[in-house]
Design a protein around this motif. Structure first.
Motif, PDB file in Angstrom:
ATOM      1  N   VAL A   1      -2.936  -0.898   4.121  1.00 17.57           N
ATOM      2  CA  VAL A   1      -4.180  -0.791   3.352  1.00 17.57           C
ATOM      3  C   VAL A   1      -5.393  -0.887   4.261  1.00 17.57           C
ATOM      4  CG1 VAL A   1      -5.535  -1.739   1.449  1.00 17.57           C
ATOM      5  CG2 VAL A   1      -3.025  -1.768   1.339  1.00 17.57           C
ATOM      6  N   GLY A   2      -5.474  -2.010   4.984  1.00 16.50           N
ATOM      7  CA  GLY A   2      -6.595  -2.181   5.898  1.00 16.50           C
ATOM      8  C   GLY A   2      -7.734  -2.978   5.336  1.00 16.50           C
TER       9      GLY A   2
ATOM     10  N   GLY B   1       0.832  -1.205   0.000  1.00 12.95           N
ATOM     11  CA  GLY B   1       0.000   0.000   0.000  1.00 12.95           C
ATOM     12  C   GLY B   1       0.857   1.242   0.000  1.00 12.95           C
ATOM     13  N   LEU B   2       0.770   2.029  -1.093  1.00  9.19           N
ATOM     14  CA  LEU B   2       1.651   3.182  -1.255  1.00  9.19           C
ATOM     15  C   LEU B   2       0.873   4.487  -1.309  1.00  9.19           C
ATOM     16  CD1 LEU B   2       4.187   1.708  -3.829  1.00  9.19           C
ATOM     17  CD2 LEU B   2       4.292   1.694  -1.325  1.00  9.19           C
TER      18      LEU B   2
ATOM     19  N   ALA C   1       7.879   4.133   4.110  1.00  9.56           N
ATOM     20  CA  ALA C   1       9.069   3.844   3.317  1.00  9.56           C
ATOM     21  C   ALA C   1      10.204   4.801   3.653  1.00  9.56           C
ATOM     22  CB  ALA C   1       8.731   3.915   1.824  1.00  9.56           C
ATOM     23  N   ILE C   2       9.888   6.099   3.767  1.00  8.84           N
ATOM     24  CA  ILE C   2      10.913   7.082   4.101  1.00  8.84           C
ATOM     25  C   ILE C   2      11.505   6.789   5.471  1.00  8.84           C
ATOM     26  CG2 ILE C   2      11.322   9.530   4.560  1.00  8.84           C
ATOM     27  CD1 ILE C   2       9.076  10.126   2.536  1.00  8.84           C
ATOM     28  N   SER C   3      10.648   6.473   6.427  1.00  4.40           N
ATOM     29  CA  SER C   3      11.127   6.178   7.779  1.00  4.40           C
ATOM     30  C   SER C   3      11.992   4.929   7.800  1.00  4.40           C
ATOM     31  CB  SER C   3       9.933   6.020   8.725  1.00  4.40           C
ATOM     32  OG  SER C   3      10.362   5.719  10.036  1.00  4.40           O
ATOM     33  N   LEU C   4      11.559   3.903   7.076  1.00  8.46           N
ATOM     34  CA  LEU C   4      12.323   2.660   7.055  1.00  8.46           C
ATOM     35  C   LEU C   4      13.691   2.867   6.400  1.00  8.46           C
ATOM     36  CD1 LEU C   4      11.789  -0.209   8.040  1.00  8.46           C
ATOM     37  CD2 LEU C   4      10.940  -0.774   5.766  1.00  8.46           C
ATOM     38  N   LEU C   5      13.717   3.622   5.301  1.00 14.31           N
ATOM     39  CA  LEU C   5      14.989   3.914   4.649  1.00 14.31           C
ATOM     40  C   LEU C   5      15.905   4.726   5.552  1.00 14.31           C
ATOM     41  CD1 LEU C   5      13.852   4.716   1.005  1.00 14.31           C
ATOM     42  CD2 LEU C   5      15.441   2.905   1.682  1.00 14.31           C
TER      43      LEU C   5
ATOM     44  N   SER D   1      -0.188   5.432 -10.548  1.00 21.32           N
ATOM     45  CA  SER D   1       0.200   6.784 -10.140  1.00 21.32           C
ATOM     46  C   SER D   1       0.833   6.778  -8.754  1.00 21.32           C
ATOM     47  CB  SER D   1      -1.015   7.713 -10.172  1.00 21.32           C
ATOM     48  OG  SER D   1      -2.001   7.314  -9.234  1.00 21.32           O
ATOM     49  N   ARG D   2       0.348   5.915  -7.855  1.00 20.85           N
ATOM     50  CA  ARG D   2       0.977   5.820  -6.538  1.00 20.85           C
ATOM     51  C   ARG D   2       2.371   5.211  -6.643  1.00 20.85           C
ATOM     52  NH1 ARG D   2      -4.549   4.756  -4.480  1.00 20.85           N
ATOM     53  NH2 ARG D   2      -4.262   2.528  -4.747  1.00 20.85           N
ATOM     54  N   ARG D   3       2.536   4.253  -7.546  1.00 23.52           N
ATOM     55  CA  ARG D   3       3.880   3.685  -7.746  1.00 23.52           C
ATOM     56  C   ARG D   3       4.845   4.741  -8.284  1.00 23.52           C
ATOM     57  NH1 ARG D   3       0.949  -0.659 -10.111  1.00 23.52           N
ATOM     58  NH2 ARG D   3       1.807  -0.191 -12.183  1.00 23.52           N
ATOM     59  N   GLU D   4       4.373   5.572  -9.192  1.00 24.24           N
ATOM     60  CA  GLU D   4       5.237   6.631  -9.735  1.00 24.24           C
ATOM     61  C   GLU D   4       5.615   7.635  -8.649  1.00 24.24           C
ATOM     62  OE1 GLU D   4       6.735   6.783 -12.729  1.00 24.24           O
ATOM     63  OE2 GLU D   4       5.917   4.746 -12.843  1.00 24.24           O
ATOM     64  N   LYS D   5       4.665   7.969  -7.784  1.00 19.70           N
ATOM     65  CA  LYS D   5       4.980   8.856  -6.662  1.00 19.70           C
ATOM     66  C   LYS D   5       6.048   8.235  -5.773  1.00 19.70           C
ATOM     67  CE  LYS D   5       3.106  12.139  -5.229  1.00 19.70           C
ATOM     68  NZ  LYS D   5       3.425  13.575  -5.383  1.00 19.70           N
TER      69      LYS D   5
END
Length: 440
Positions: free
Chosen positions: A331-332, A247-248, A256-260, A280-284
C-alpha cells in the motif's frame, strides 16, 4: 546515429499528445507538446504502443509525491524504437549488449527507471538504485503516457523484445521466441513495473533468513548450516509458510500470483491471507486465485481473501495466535505498516514495496525491539527482476493475457482522452489496472 526522420514520418507536425500532471494536486491534462529528440549519444526515442496507469502515479496525482513541476505522467510503457543516439552506431566494447544490437523498429519494454547497466549497483542487480537512474513520469524524466518518449541510458535500460537473445530466461531461445509471438502488448506492459515488483516482494519474503526455519525444517540458526541436532524438534505445523498480503491493487495481485507459484513449485505447505478494504479488489483477487489454483497449488495449502476487519481473526485462527511469518505490504502508508506489524509474528519479516512518503514510520524503539521483526523497504530493481517476471508472465497468461475478464489483471484499455476520468476512477478504487492507447 540520430534518426529524427523516422519520428518525422510518424508525426509531421513534430508535436504529440501527452498526459501531464500540473501542481499542486488532482490536475491531469491531455496536452500537445513537442516530440522528444535525442539529447545524448546513449538516448533512444520510443514510439509508445501502450502505457499503463499505476498505483504509484496516484502519489503524484494526490500531491504526495514531492513533485512541483509539470511533467508527462507514467512509468510503464511498451513500444518501438524510432531514433537512436550515436552510441548505437557501432559495436560497443565493454558496454551493455544493446549498444551493439538495438535497431530502429525493435519492440522494447522498459523498467520504470532508467539504468546505466555499467555501475556497481547495476552489475550486482540493484538496478533500482543506479546512481544515474531516473524515474520515468517525474519532473526529472518525462513519462510514457504519451505518443513518444526519450529513454536515457537506453542500452542499459531497455529490453529488446525483438531479440530475446539479449536477455536471460529459464526458457531457451526458441521457447522465448515462441512465447513472445503470442504475447499481446497489453500483457508485455506489466513487465515495466507491477509484475517485477510483485515478484520482488514474494522473492524477498520466501527467501528471507527469518523464514528459513520453516523452509528447511531446521531451527534457527542451524537452518544456515550443515550441522544437525536433536535438541529441538520442528513439528509439521511449524513448517507451514504463513503469509499476509496487505493491499490487493495490481501489484498485490502480482505478488499473490508469484507467491503461489513459488510455494507450489517448491512443495511448501502454505496459508496465505490477502487483505483489502475495497470489495471490488477482493473480488478480483478471488477470481484470479481461483483461476491459478485450478491448475496448480490447490493441494498445497489454503488461500483466503478477506477485509481488514476479518484479517486478524483469520491470521489468529490459522496460526494459533502466533502471527504470519511474512507480511507483504503493498500500500505505502503508515496505517498499512501498523496493520502489517500487528499481523506478523515475532522473528517475522515485513516486506514493504509500497511507495512511502513524508509521514514518519509508525514504530518506536520498543516496538521494533520487542518483536525482532525484520523490515525490508524500497523500490523494486525492476530491470534485474525482468527474467523472473517474464517467465511468470508466460506461465500465467490465464491472468495476464486477457483484458476485462473477471480474472484478468488488466481491466480495460482506453484512449488518452479518457485520462482525466481514468485517474479519478482509479484514485477512488472504482477501476483496477487501466492501460492507455495513445494512438486511438
Amino acid at each position: 546515429m540520430t534518426d529524427n526522420t523516422t519520428a518525422s514520418r510518424d508525426s509531421p507536425t513534430r508535436t504529440q499528445k501527452a498526459v501531464r500532471w500540473h501542481p499542486p494536486s488532482y490536475d491531469i491534462r491531455v496536452e500537445e507538446i513537442p516530440i522528444p529528440e535525442i539529447q545524448h549519444p546513449d538516448d533512444a526515442i520510443v514510439k509508445v504502443s501502450l502505457a499503463g496507469l499505476c498505483g504509484s502515479d496516484l502519489h503524484v496525482y494526490r500531491g504526495h509525491g514531492g513533485a512541483n513541476d509539470v511533467h508527462v505522467c507514467g512509468h510503464e510503457f511498451v513500444g518501438h524504437v524510432v531514433a537512436l543516439g550515436s552510441s548505437f552506431s557501432e559495436p560497443a566494447v565493454g558496454r551493455p549488449i544493446l549498444y551493439s544490437s538495438l535497431k530502429l523498429g525493435d519492440k522494447v519494454v522498459s523498467p520504470f527507471t532508467s539504468n546505466c547497466g555499467e555501475c556497481s549497483a547495476c552489475r550486482i542487480g540493484y538496478t533500482a538504485r543506479c546512481p544515474e537512474g531516473l524515474l520515468f513520469g517525474s519532473p526529472s524524466l518525462n513519462g510514457g503516457q504519451a505518443q513518444y518518449l526519450r529513454v536515457p541510458k537506453a542500452g542499459g535500460t531497455l529490453f529488446n523484445l525483438s531479440d530475446p537473445t539479449t536477455w536471460t530466461s529459464s526458457m531457451n531461445e526458441e521457447q522465448k521466441k515462441a512465447a513472445l509471438s503470442h504475447l499481446a502488448d497489453s500483457s508485455l506492459l506489466v513487465l515495466a513495473d507491477i509484475l517485477p515488483t510483485g515478484v520482488f516482494a514474494a522473492t524477498q519474503a520466501i527467501n528471507h533468513p527469518k523464514v528459513q526455519p520453516i523452509i528447511t525444517g531446521k531451527p534457527w540458526p542451524l537452518c544456515f548450516s550443515s550441522t544437525t541436532g536433536n535438541d529441538i524438534s520442528i513439528l509439521e505445523e511449524d513448517r507451514i509458510f504463513t503469509a499476509a498480503i496487505v493491499g490487493l491493487g495490481p501489484v498485490g495481485v502480482c505478488a499473490a500470483i508469484s507467491l503461489l507459484d513459488t510455494v507450489a513449485g517448491r512443495n511448501i505447505p502454505y496459508r496465505i491471507v490477502a487483505i483489502d478494504p475495497n470489495a471490488s479488489r477482493r473480488e478480483k483477487m478471488k477470481a484470479v486465485v481461483d483461476k491459478v489454483l485450478e491448475s496448480d497449488g490447490k493441494q498445497g495449502g489454503e488461500f483466503a481473501v478477506v477485509s481488514i476487519d476479518e484479517a486478524k481473526d483469520k491470521v489468529k485462527e490459522w496460526t494459533n495466535g502466533v502471527g504470519c511469518a511474512a507480511v507483504l505490504e503493498v500500500v505505502g502508508n503508515p496505517s498499512a505498516l501498523s496493520f502489517s506489524y500487528d499481523l506478523v509474528r515475532a522473528f517475522g519479516v515485513i516486506v514493504s514495496v509500497g511507495v512511502h512518503g513524508e509521514p514518519p514510520l509508525p514504530f518506536n524503539g520498543s516496538a521494533v525491539y520487542n518483536k525482532n521483526v525484520s523490515m525490508d523497504f524500497g523500490r523494486c530493481p525492476a530491470r534485474a527482476m525482468f527474467p523472473l517476471a517474464f517467465d511468470l508472465l508466460v506461465k500465467r497468461q490465464d491472468v495476464f493475457g486477457g483484458v476485462g475478464e473477471p480474472a484478468s489483471l488488466v481491466d480495460k484499455i482506453v484512449t488518452l482522452s479518457e485520462a482525466v476520468e481514468s485517474y479519478r476512477a482509479f484514485d477512488k478504487g472504482e477501476v483496477g489496472k487501466v492501460i492507455f492507447d495513445p494512438w486511438n
